[in-house]
Design a protein around this motif. Structure first.
Motif, PDB file in Angstrom:
ATOM      1  N   SER A 140       0.843  -1.199   0.000  1.00 31.43           N
ATOM      2  CA  SER A 140       0.000   0.000   0.000  1.00 31.43           C
ATOM      3  C   SER A 140       0.880   1.251   0.000  1.00 31.43           C
ATOM      4  O   SER A 140       2.105   1.162   0.117  1.00 31.43           O
ATOM      5  N   HIS A 141       0.238   2.418  -0.100  1.00 25.03           N
ATOM      6  CA  HIS A 141       0.988   3.679  -0.046  1.00 25.03           C
ATOM      7  C   HIS A 141       0.090   4.745   0.547  1.00 25.03           C
ATOM      8  O   HIS A 141      -1.137   4.571   0.609  1.00 25.03           O
ATOM      9  N   VAL A 142       0.698   5.817   1.030  1.00 25.36           N
ATOM     10  CA  VAL A 142      -0.082   6.928   1.598  1.00 25.36           C
ATOM     11  C   VAL A 142       0.253   8.247   0.902  1.00 25.36           C
ATOM     12  O   VAL A 142       0.124   9.307   1.490  1.00 25.36           O
ATOM     13  N   GLY A 143       0.739   8.129  -0.350  1.00 21.16           N
ATOM     14  CA  GLY A 143       1.067   9.331  -1.113  1.00 21.16           C
ATOM     15  C   GLY A 143       2.549   9.679  -1.047  1.00 21.16           C
ATOM     16  O   GLY A 143       3.027  10.499  -1.830  1.00 21.16           O
ATOM     17  N   GLN A 144       3.268   9.058  -0.118  1.00 14.82           N
ATOM     18  CA  GLN A 144       4.721   9.262  -0.049  1.00 14.82           C
ATOM     19  C   GLN A 144       5.391   8.457  -1.168  1.00 14.82           C
ATOM     20  O   GLN A 144       4.786   7.530  -1.705  1.00 14.82           O
ATOM     21  N   PRO A 145       6.659   8.754  -1.477  1.00 13.30           N
ATOM     22  CA  PRO A 145       7.357   7.945  -2.494  1.00 13.30           C
ATOM     23  C   PRO A 145       7.857   6.632  -1.888  1.00 13.30           C
ATOM     24  O   PRO A 145       9.022   6.250  -2.048  1.00 13.30           O
ATOM     25  N   VAL A 146       6.995   5.946  -1.169  1.00 15.24           N
ATOM     26  CA  VAL A 146       7.346   4.752  -0.392  1.00 15.24           C
ATOM     27  C   VAL A 146       6.168   3.779  -0.454  1.00 15.24           C
ATOM     28  O   VAL A 146       5.021   4.191  -0.279  1.00 15.24           O
ATOM     29  N   ILE A 147       6.471   2.500  -0.666  1.00 15.92           N
ATOM     30  CA  ILE A 147       5.435   1.461  -0.547  1.00 15.92           C
ATOM     31  C   ILE A 147       5.565   0.823   0.827  1.00 15.92           C
ATOM     32  O   ILE A 147       6.671   0.550   1.300  1.00 15.92           O
ATOM     33  N   ASN A 148       4.440   0.613   1.496  1.00 11.87           N
ATOM     34  CA  ASN A 148       4.402  -0.094   2.783  1.00 11.87           C
ATOM     35  C   ASN A 148       4.011  -1.531   2.477  1.00 11.87           C
ATOM     36  O   ASN A 148       3.088  -1.753   1.691  1.00 11.87           O
ATOM     37  N   PHE A 149       4.693  -2.500   3.099  1.00  9.34           N
ATOM     38  CA  PHE A 149       4.285  -3.887   2.810  1.00  9.34           C
ATOM     39  C   PHE A 149       4.187  -4.744   4.060  1.00  9.34           C
ATOM     40  O   PHE A 149       4.837  -4.475   5.072  1.00  9.34           O
ATOM     41  N   MET A 150       3.354  -5.785   3.967  1.00 13.46           N
ATOM     42  CA  MET A 150       3.222  -6.828   4.995  1.00 13.46           C
ATOM     43  C   MET A 150       3.112  -8.161   4.277  1.00 13.46           C
ATOM     44  O   MET A 150       2.304  -8.285   3.358  1.00 13.46           O
ATOM     45  N   PHE A 151       3.922  -9.139   4.682  1.00 13.82           N
ATOM     46  CA  PHE A 151       3.839 -10.502   4.139  1.00 13.82           C
ATOM     47  C   PHE A 151       3.519 -11.424   5.314  1.00 13.82           C
ATOM     48  O   PHE A 151       4.293 -11.464   6.287  1.00 13.82           O
ATOM     49  N   ASN A 152       2.423 -12.157   5.243  1.00 15.60           N
ATOM     50  CA  ASN A 152       2.055 -13.053   6.339  1.00 15.60           C
ATOM     51  C   ASN A 152       1.890 -14.472   5.820  1.00 15.60           C
ATOM     52  O   ASN A 152       1.055 -14.723   4.954  1.00 15.60           O
ATOM     53  N   ALA A 153       2.699 -15.399   6.354  1.00 16.64           N
ATOM     54  CA  ALA A 153       2.691 -16.788   5.890  1.00 16.64           C
ATOM     55  C   ALA A 153       2.078 -17.703   6.950  1.00 16.64           C
ATOM     56  O   ALA A 153       2.170 -17.430   8.154  1.00 16.64           O
ATOM     57  N   PHE A 154       1.459 -18.784   6.449  1.00 16.36           N
ATOM     58  CA  PHE A 154       0.735 -19.724   7.304  1.00 16.36           C
ATOM     59  C   PHE A 154       1.066 -21.152   6.898  1.00 16.36           C
ATOM     60  O   PHE A 154       1.345 -21.414   5.732  1.00 16.36           O
ATOM     61  N   HIS A 155       1.003 -22.048   7.851  1.00 14.69           N
ATOM     62  CA  HIS A 155       1.158 -23.467   7.563  1.00 14.69           C
ATOM     63  C   HIS A 155       0.016 -23.907   6.643  1.00 14.69           C
ATOM     64  O   HIS A 155      -1.154 -23.609   6.911  1.00 14.69           O
ATOM     65  N   ALA A 156       0.341 -24.614   5.546  1.00 15.13           N
ATOM     66  CA  ALA A 156      -0.684 -24.925   4.530  1.00 15.13           C
ATOM     67  C   ALA A 156      -1.790 -25.818   5.080  1.00 15.13           C
ATOM     68  O   ALA A 156      -2.943 -25.690   4.667  1.00 15.13           O
ATOM     69  N   GLU A 157      -1.471 -26.719   5.998  1.00 16.77           N
ATOM     70  CA  GLU A 157      -2.497 -27.652   6.501  1.00 16.77           C
ATOM     71  C   GLU A 157      -3.210 -27.100   7.732  1.00 16.77           C
ATOM     72  O   GLU A 157      -4.429 -27.099   7.797  1.00 16.77           O
ATOM     73  N   SER A 158      -2.450 -26.602   8.710  1.00 15.15           N
ATOM     74  CA  SER A 158      -3.066 -26.180   9.982  1.00 15.15           C
ATOM     75  C   SER A 158      -3.514 -24.719   9.959  1.00 15.15           C
ATOM     76  O   SER A 158      -4.254 -24.288  10.840  1.00 15.15           O
ATOM     77  N   ASN A 159      -3.019 -23.960   8.986  1.00 18.10           N
ATOM     78  CA  ASN A 159      -3.336 -22.533   8.899  1.00 18.10           C
ATOM     79  C   ASN A 159      -2.693 -21.710  10.014  1.00 18.10           C
ATOM     80  O   ASN A 159      -3.007 -20.537  10.220  1.00 18.10           O
TER      81      ASN A 159
END
Ligand code: HEM
Length: 163
Positions: A43-62
């Motif tokens: 995402s961005h808030v108009g600054q020359p910067v992208i904000n990011f979040m990566f969230n990973a989960f176990h495929a079977e148990s979540n």
């Protein structure tokens, strides 16, 4: 909606939410292969910067597993890109690299970790983000640890999702 800072135009294809459609594959010489799902938010808030979040989960148990968040900057007028990353494992990292059309190739420029980080310690990370012709996003991550040279750890393909 806030207008996109024009500096970010070359990276605008990343913006939004992505979700793995098939589970990703995790590998490394010292571990049992595993499968995981992952959601990415850019995402961005108009600054020359992208904000990011990566969230990973176990495929079977979540069960929540790896998480990273941070900022992405691009050096104006060049194809030089920097990721400023914090990982839940206690690692902080600067990765830099180059954007060539729809591919972003990055590698660790500097790395820090908490004093009680789990061993083996990561020594180097390199990753590639690729926007494919079918509109899907692909990420491949390799790492070097105390015990192994740069070897693939992750491979996953995401589709755009609504959130
Ligand atoms: C194992 C680093 C992302 C899941 C490991 C190990 C390291 C590591 C150093 C231990 C390897 C060994 O024992 O020799 C990283 C780094 C990442 C990352 C630097 C990001 C750049 C992820 C993601 C997942 C994940 C996204 C998804 C769920 C695992 C699992 C193991 C593992 C399940 C094996 C069990 C364990 O040691 O916890 N990773 N990892 N990792 N990683 Fe990652």
């Amino acid at each position: 909606a806030v207008e996109l800072n024009p500096v970010l135009q070359p990276l605008s294809w990343l913006l939004g939410t992505w979700e793995s459609d098939e589970p990703g594959e995790g590998t490394f010489p010292s571990i049992k292969p595993f499968r995981y799902t992952e959601k990415l938010h850019f995402s961005h808030v108009g600054q020359p910067v992208i904000n990011f979040m990566f969230n990973a989960f176990h495929a079977e148990s979540n069960k929540p597993l790896h998480r990273e968040c941070g900022f992405i900057r691009i050096q104006q007028g060049t194809n030089r890109v920097a990721f400023i990353i914090a990982q839940n494992s206690g690692l902080v990292e600067i990765e830099e690299g180059e954007l060539t059309s729809n591919q972003l190739k990055l590698q660790t420029q500097s790395l820090g970790r908490i004093s009680f980080a789990k061993e083996p310690h990561v020594q180097q990370i390199s990753r590639v983000f690729q926007l494919r012709p079918d509109g899907k996003l692909e990420q491949t991550v390799s790492m070097a640890t105390d015990n192994h040279p740069l070897t693939q750890h992750l491979h996953i393909i995401y589709s755009r999702s609504s959130g």
